[in-house]
Design an enzyme around this catalytic site. Sequence first.
Site, PDB file in Angstrom:
ATOM      1  N   TRP A  35       8.862  44.901  61.909  1.00 32.08           N
ATOM      2  CA  TRP A  35       7.238  44.831  61.193  1.00 32.08           C
ATOM      3  C   TRP A  35       6.275  44.068  61.338  1.00 32.08           C
ATOM      4  O   TRP A  35       5.025  43.953  61.675  1.00 32.08           O
ATOM      5  CB  TRP A  35       7.529  45.622  59.641  1.00 32.08           C
ATOM      6  CG  TRP A  35       7.856  46.893  59.450  1.00 32.08           C
ATOM      7  CD1 TRP A  35       9.090  47.208  58.825  1.00 32.08           C
ATOM      8  CD2 TRP A  35       7.490  48.429  59.892  1.00 32.08           C
ATOM      9  NE1 TRP A  35       9.486  48.490  59.159  1.00 32.08           N
ATOM     10  CE2 TRP A  35       8.613  48.850  59.738  1.00 32.08           C
ATOM     11  CE3 TRP A  35       5.971  48.438  60.680  1.00 32.08           C
ATOM     12  CZ2 TRP A  35       7.663  50.378  60.097  1.00 32.08           C
ATOM     13  CZ3 TRP A  35       6.609  50.368  60.725  1.00 32.08           C
ATOM     14  CH2 TRP A  35       6.664  50.780  60.559  1.00 32.08           C
TER      15      TRP A  35
ATOM     16  N   GLU B 196       6.759  57.982  55.886  1.00 31.80           N
ATOM     17  CA  GLU B 196       8.270  57.864  56.175  1.00 31.80           C
ATOM     18  C   GLU B 196       8.368  59.071  56.049  1.00 31.80           C
ATOM     19  O   GLU B 196       8.601  59.641  54.805  1.00 31.80           O
ATOM     20  CB  GLU B 196       8.612  57.002  55.417  1.00 31.80           C
ATOM     21  CG  GLU B 196       8.652  55.589  55.800  1.00 31.80           C
ATOM     22  CD  GLU B 196       9.222  54.897  54.151  1.00 31.80           C
ATOM     23  OE1 GLU B 196      10.126  55.097  54.130  1.00 31.80           O
ATOM     24  OE2 GLU B 196       8.623  54.002  53.881  1.00 31.80           O
TER      25      GLU B 196
ATOM     26  N   TYR C  67      14.572  56.294  62.852  1.00 32.40           N
ATOM     27  CA  TYR C  67      16.062  55.385  62.829  1.00 32.40           C
ATOM     28  C   TYR C  67      16.856  56.846  62.457  1.00 32.40           C
ATOM     29  O   TYR C  67      16.704  57.621  61.700  1.00 32.40           O
ATOM     30  CB  TYR C  67      16.043  54.429  61.943  1.00 32.40           C
ATOM     31  CG  TYR C  67      15.373  54.546  60.351  1.00 32.40           C
ATOM     32  CD1 TYR C  67      15.918  54.702  59.044  1.00 32.40           C
ATOM     33  CD2 TYR C  67      14.036  54.496  61.199  1.00 32.40           C
ATOM     34  CE1 TYR C  67      14.883  55.211  58.617  1.00 32.40           C
ATOM     35  CE2 TYR C  67      12.920  54.275  59.523  1.00 32.40           C
ATOM     36  CZ  TYR C  67      13.378  54.457  58.157  1.00 32.40           C
ATOM     37  OH  TYR C  67      12.436  54.558  56.957  1.00 32.40           O
TER      38      TYR C  67
ATOM     39  N   ARG D 129       8.920  53.442  64.151  1.00 31.97           N
ATOM     40  CA  ARG D 129      10.516  53.088  63.264  1.00 31.97           C
ATOM     41  C   ARG D 129      11.261  54.508  63.676  1.00 31.97           C
ATOM     42  O   ARG D 129      10.478  55.451  62.494  1.00 31.97           O
ATOM     43  CB  ARG D 129      10.169  52.578  62.247  1.00 31.97           C
ATOM     44  CG  ARG D 129      11.736  51.876  61.759  1.00 31.97           C
ATOM     45  CD  ARG D 129      12.130  51.204  60.935  1.00 31.97           C
ATOM     46  NE  ARG D 129      13.489  50.985  60.630  1.00 31.97           N
ATOM     47  CZ  ARG D 129      14.237  50.670  59.333  1.00 31.97           C
ATOM     48  NH1 ARG D 129      13.246  50.847  58.542  1.00 31.97           N
ATOM     49  NH2 ARG D 129      14.916  50.554  59.353  1.00 31.97           N
TER      50      ARG D 129
ATOM     51  N   ASP E 258      18.478  57.721  58.918  1.00 37.94           N
ATOM     52  CA  ASP E 258      18.789  57.248  57.649  1.00 37.94           C
ATOM     53  C   ASP E 258      19.892  57.402  56.702  1.00 37.94           C
ATOM     54  O   ASP E 258      20.949  58.510  57.228  1.00 37.94           O
ATOM     55  CB  ASP E 258      17.359  57.678  56.732  1.00 37.94           C
ATOM     56  CG  ASP E 258      17.769  57.378  55.509  1.00 37.94           C
ATOM     57  OD1 ASP E 258      17.693  55.924  55.200  1.00 37.94           O
ATOM     58  OD2 ASP E 258      16.473  57.837  54.336  1.00 37.94           O
TER      59      ASP E 258
END
EC number: 6.3.1.19
Length: 504
Positions: free
Chosen positions: A459, A30, A76, A74, A78
């Site tokens: 997920w 991530e 996005y 993914r 944050d």
Amino acid sequence: MSPVTGEETPAEQQGTADNPVYVRRIMGLETEYGITNVLDGTRRLGPDEVSRLLFSPIVEKYRSSNIFTENASRLYLDVGAHPEIATAECDSLHQLLAYDRAGDELVQQLASRAEEELASNGIGGNVFLLKNNTDSMGNSYGCHENYLISRNVLLKHLSSQLLPFLVTRQLICGAGKLTIPSPGAPNENFEAGFMMSQRADYMWEGISSATTRSRPIINTRDEPHADSSKYRRLHVIVGDSNMSETTTALKIGSALLVLEMIEAGAELPNYELANEIRAIRDIARDFTGLTEVKLRSGETATPLEIQRTFHAAAVHWLEHRPEPECVDGRWLGTPREQLAPVVELWGRVLDCFETGDFSPVDTEIDWVIKKKLLHGMASRHGLEMTDPRLAQIDLRYHDIHPARGLFNVLKRRGQAASILGEEQIREAMDQAPATTRAALRGRFLTAAREHGCATTVDWMRLKINGEFGSEVALPNPFAATDPQVDEMIASMADLGDTDATARG
């Protein structure tokens, strides 16, 4: 054994029933990016504004700033206006490298579109996406590593063996950082200068369930995204964001080997630290590797000694480690051919600490590359390490723009090594990993967007929305095929009468 089909979970290739050897592991990264809009050296839009602009095409298309991309990762926005990519589930080292790089390319495409929008609105300027871990205000954002591990390993045992490795790992895979002490900051008692790790000053605990306020080295929040009776997700948040593929490979590959040894019950030394946080900050500023850190036993050890011991164990482990399966030309796990260069580079970096000469790795290790760059500029122009121009060089090293970013400039000049080819990165941008659950998610999303079906995806779940929709749970992250998903995809041609969405 056919783990790709989901008939079995990953590979207990050798070992005993109590201590199996797992050479296939689900893992992911991530990455949070710093973001800023600058014109002629002056900031134009604030981070919130430029982040909203960055994600405006995503929101317009999918009505959400939190989506799964067609490569099953993914994307996005944050907390703190940081764009973030969480890679799809990967099960080999080079596969993860490719999807990490693909994430950089995907968010950079958004930045380029945002720059065009700024120009058309008369605002102008460049949108910088920085793959680093600190900003000028003293905030830190991360590169989190995720590893699926056996539930049979006791968390206390895991942390006592893994924490000494993670605290000292910055020697071999830190991103490097210029640091200037400020009152009340973690670095207030240290001198200005260069340090190996960007994250060292922002860790506050060895292990806990927190992520920001009391940031730990290992986060214990138990979300395996798999069968929780068999697995837990090891969430490592201490690592730096790396620009160098070779450094990333060393960071992930060394961790894979250490985890395999811990799970298999291999005999590892007891280096349990008395104070992980004090140790990680002291180590970050010592380029000899000889700072003595206190152990719980009352003895002391140096970070170089600790890393040497783990490296020696990894060398021995790799000699006897079983190979994963290879099906249709694809590895189901990380093979020796990918790990052998990791172990070799690991040893060479440690040799450099012994000699004090880091030139043998000055194209392969981020902190070494950056230190050479900064010291070279300081020497040529007679600059102190506190000079703002050097701080700008530090930031520009992490600019992911292919033409403008300093790391990418060095790579084009042959002054920074790489592992992947451009074709591998392009493929990872467009397609999901073929060997894990991500393949199902990728196929599902591609079909949904082709047929205009409204969907909900996370997920472990795929759902076609609407009165005649259906839903499938995907608890096995190692399964790349599923007949129920095939049926759902086949049904989309008849159901595709709504706008596609892909909310995470």
